[in-house]
Design a protein around this motif. Structure first.
Motif, PDB file in Angstrom:
ATOM      1  N   LEU A 159      93.371  15.496  53.958  1.00  0.00           N
ATOM      2  CA  LEU A 159      92.420  15.207  52.772  1.00  0.00           C
ATOM      3  C   LEU A 159      93.218  15.565  51.713  1.00  0.00           C
ATOM      4  O   LEU A 159      94.377  16.317  51.600  1.00  0.00           O
ATOM      5  CB  LEU A 159      91.399  16.579  52.900  1.00  0.00           C
ATOM      6  CG  LEU A 159      90.422  16.351  53.986  1.00  0.00           C
ATOM      7  CD1 LEU A 159      89.454  17.665  53.918  1.00  0.00           C
ATOM      8  CD2 LEU A 159      89.530  15.252  53.612  1.00  0.00           C
ATOM      9  N   PRO A 216      91.125   8.810  58.867  1.00  0.00           N
ATOM     10  CA  PRO A 216      90.092   8.162  59.388  1.00  0.00           C
ATOM     11  C   PRO A 216      89.434   8.578  60.698  1.00  0.00           C
ATOM     12  O   PRO A 216      88.410   8.349  61.150  1.00  0.00           O
ATOM     13  CB  PRO A 216      90.391   6.589  59.565  1.00  0.00           C
ATOM     14  CG  PRO A 216      91.915   6.787  59.356  1.00  0.00           C
ATOM     15  CD  PRO A 216      92.148   7.951  58.570  1.00  0.00           C
ATOM     16  N   GLN A 227      95.194   6.251  54.428  1.00  0.00           N
ATOM     17  CA  GLN A 227      93.866   6.311  54.207  1.00  0.00           C
ATOM     18  C   GLN A 227      93.666   7.733  54.286  1.00  0.00           C
ATOM     19  O   GLN A 227      93.897   8.485  55.128  1.00  0.00           O
ATOM     20  CB  GLN A 227      93.053   5.763  55.701  1.00  0.00           C
ATOM     21  CG  GLN A 227      93.231   4.486  55.685  1.00  0.00           C
ATOM     22  CD  GLN A 227      92.626   3.610  57.142  1.00  0.00           C
ATOM     23  OE1 GLN A 227      92.994   3.983  57.976  1.00  0.00           O
ATOM     24  NE2 GLN A 227      91.324   3.272  56.676  1.00  0.00           N
ATOM     25  N   VAL A 228      92.875   8.073  53.208  1.00  0.00           N
ATOM     26  CA  VAL A 228      92.341   9.849  52.970  1.00  0.00           C
ATOM     27  C   VAL A 228      90.791   9.459  52.693  1.00  0.00           C
ATOM     28  O   VAL A 228      90.581   8.704  51.992  1.00  0.00           O
ATOM     29  CB  VAL A 228      93.262  10.259  52.076  1.00  0.00           C
ATOM     30  CG1 VAL A 228      92.483  11.644  51.643  1.00  0.00           C
ATOM     31  CG2 VAL A 228      94.677  10.308  52.314  1.00  0.00           C
ATOM     32  N   PRO A 229      90.116  10.421  53.414  1.00  0.00           N
ATOM     33  CA  PRO A 229      90.399  11.331  54.591  1.00  0.00           C
ATOM     34  C   PRO A 229      90.959  10.470  55.525  1.00  0.00           C
ATOM     35  O   PRO A 229      90.560   9.290  55.891  1.00  0.00           O
ATOM     36  CB  PRO A 229      88.975  11.892  54.873  1.00  0.00           C
ATOM     37  CG  PRO A 229      88.048  11.342  53.925  1.00  0.00           C
ATOM     38  CD  PRO A 229      88.697  10.366  52.990  1.00  0.00           C
ATOM     39  N   ASP A 241      92.256   4.208  50.285  1.00  0.00           N
ATOM     40  CA  ASP A 241      92.378   3.015  51.408  1.00  0.00           C
ATOM     41  C   ASP A 241      93.598   2.179  51.041  1.00  0.00           C
ATOM     42  O   ASP A 241      93.049   0.965  50.224  1.00  0.00           O
ATOM     43  CB  ASP A 241      90.870   2.734  52.002  1.00  0.00           C
ATOM     44  CG  ASP A 241      91.248   1.758  52.959  1.00  0.00           C
ATOM     45  OD1 ASP A 241      92.118   1.630  53.636  1.00  0.00           O
ATOM     46  OD2 ASP A 241      89.930   1.159  53.500  1.00  0.00           O
ATOM     47  N   HIS A 274      83.744  17.046  53.577  1.00  0.00           N
ATOM     48  CA  HIS A 274      84.477  15.733  53.721  1.00  0.00           C
ATOM     49  C   HIS A 274      83.958  14.918  52.553  1.00  0.00           C
ATOM     50  O   HIS A 274      82.689  14.674  52.780  1.00  0.00           O
ATOM     51  CB  HIS A 274      84.372  15.401  55.073  1.00  0.00           C
ATOM     52  CG  HIS A 274      84.715  14.062  55.824  1.00  0.00           C
ATOM     53  ND1 HIS A 274      84.635  12.849  55.184  1.00  0.00           N
ATOM     54  CD2 HIS A 274      85.593  14.197  56.772  1.00  0.00           C
ATOM     55  CE1 HIS A 274      85.337  12.097  55.826  1.00  0.00           C
ATOM     56  NE2 HIS A 274      85.999  12.793  56.735  1.00  0.00           N
ATOM     57  N   PRO A 275      84.848  13.957  51.959  1.00  0.00           N
ATOM     58  CA  PRO A 275      84.260  13.152  50.819  1.00  0.00           C
ATOM     59  C   PRO A 275      83.515  11.986  51.073  1.00  0.00           C
ATOM     60  O   PRO A 275      82.673  11.405  50.372  1.00  0.00           O
ATOM     61  CB  PRO A 275      85.442  12.846  49.969  1.00  0.00           C
ATOM     62  CG  PRO A 275      86.654  13.137  50.982  1.00  0.00           C
ATOM     63  CD  PRO A 275      86.122  14.234  52.077  1.00  0.00           C
ATOM     64  N   VAL A 276      83.692  11.633  52.663  1.00  0.00           N
ATOM     65  CA  VAL A 276      82.931  10.442  52.970  1.00  0.00           C
ATOM     66  C   VAL A 276      81.572  10.916  53.784  1.00  0.00           C
ATOM     67  O   VAL A 276      80.431  10.341  53.628  1.00  0.00           O
ATOM     68  CB  VAL A 276      83.814   9.354  53.806  1.00  0.00           C
ATOM     69  CG1 VAL A 276      82.931   8.507  54.571  1.00  0.00           C
ATOM     70  CG2 VAL A 276      85.018   8.976  53.222  1.00  0.00           C
ATOM     71  N   ASP A 295      88.894  15.593  46.576  1.00  0.00           N
ATOM     72  CA  ASP A 295      87.911  14.878  47.190  1.00  0.00           C
ATOM     73  C   ASP A 295      88.056  13.142  47.066  1.00  0.00           C
ATOM     74  O   ASP A 295      87.114  12.672  47.075  1.00  0.00           O
ATOM     75  CB  ASP A 295      86.751  15.457  46.384  1.00  0.00           C
ATOM     76  CG  ASP A 295      86.647  15.068  44.830  1.00  0.00           C
ATOM     77  OD1 ASP A 295      87.852  14.630  44.308  1.00  0.00           O
ATOM     78  OD2 ASP A 295      85.622  15.526  44.081  1.00  0.00           O
ATOM     79  N   GLU A 296      89.242  13.014  47.142  1.00  0.00           N
ATOM     80  CA  GLU A 296      89.593  11.418  46.813  1.00  0.00           C
ATOM     81  C   GLU A 296      89.391  10.757  48.036  1.00  0.00           C
ATOM     82  O   GLU A 296      89.368  11.414  49.420  1.00  0.00           O
ATOM     83  CB  GLU A 296      91.171  11.448  46.407  1.00  0.00           C
ATOM     84  CG  GLU A 296      91.388  11.945  45.169  1.00  0.00           C
ATOM     85  CD  GLU A 296      92.781  11.349  44.356  1.00  0.00           C
ATOM     86  OE1 GLU A 296      93.279  10.467  44.954  1.00  0.00           O
ATOM     87  OE2 GLU A 296      93.447  12.360  43.982  1.00  0.00           O
ATOM     88  N   ILE A 297      89.163   9.454  47.886  1.00  0.00           N
ATOM     89  CA  ILE A 297      88.912   8.535  48.969  1.00  0.00           C
ATOM     90  C   ILE A 297      89.801   7.708  48.524  1.00  0.00           C
ATOM     91  O   ILE A 297      89.895   6.822  47.943  1.00  0.00           O
ATOM     92  CB  ILE A 297      87.409   7.938  49.064  1.00  0.00           C
ATOM     93  CG1 ILE A 297      86.545   9.210  49.433  1.00  0.00           C
ATOM     94  CG2 ILE A 297      87.339   6.898  50.190  1.00  0.00           C
ATOM     95  CD1 ILE A 297      84.924   8.644  49.144  1.00  0.00           C
TER      96      ILE A 297
END
Length: 168
Positions: free
Chosen positions: A107, A124, A120-122, A114, A145-147, A110-112
């Motif tokens: 992580l 996968p 890839q964060v978080p 790709d 978890h941001p997603v 709180d970034e996503i």
């Protein structure tokens, strides 16, 4: 008068692992190098021992989660983590194969992110792997978890991974 704005700091969560050599010493040295080269380590989980995942005909892994504060961006953290792996003797041969050290960025705030074939964060697959979630839940139970929009502890408590993870 213009004031210098302090560099923004992010919290990065990483999972360390290894199943070759002096596993505990390799994790300890990786943490020292993370603190020196990436940012201030603020929290470290207990050690967890887990049977190998993916490629199971190899020694058990020791895993440990680490939180650190950094002024670097996620790609810089990844690049420096890979450099630390090399410095500690990591040789990449087989996917999910034996290794002296593995450092995964799980992580980043709180970034996503790709970036295909790079980052890839978080991570996968984190929510499906007990060996990631248990150490992470120890140091970051309330992080969301941001997603998935669930806390790390909630995800950990509901994980269906049958692989045994033993806290040392």
């Amino acid at each position: 008068m213009m004031l210098n704005k302090a560099l923004e700091c992010s919290t990065a969560y990483l999972l360390l692992g290894g199943n070759l050599g002096d596993r505990e010493e390799n994790l300890k040295r990786a943490i020292e190098l993370l603190d020196e080269k990436i940012g201030r380590v603020t929290s470290v989980s207990s050690l967890y021992e887990t049977a190998a995942w993916g490629k199971t005909d190899q020694p058990a892994f020791l895993n440990q989660a680490v939180a650190l504060q950094t002024h670097l961006n996620a790609l810089e953290v990844l690049d420096k983590a890979l450099s630390i792996e090399q410095e500690l003797g990591r040789v990449r041969k087989d996917k999910w194969g034996e290794r002296l050290i593995d450092i995964d960025l799980i992580l980043f705030g709180d970034e996503i992110i790709d970036i295909p074939d790079k980052l890839q964060v978080p991570h996968p697959h984190m929510q499906n792997r007990k060996f990631v979630m248990e150490p992470l839940a120890e140091i970051a139970p309330d992080v969301v978890h941001p997603v998935l929009g669930e806390t790390i502890l909630s995800i950990c408590l509901n994980i269906e991974d049958p692989l045994e993870v033993k806290k040392l």
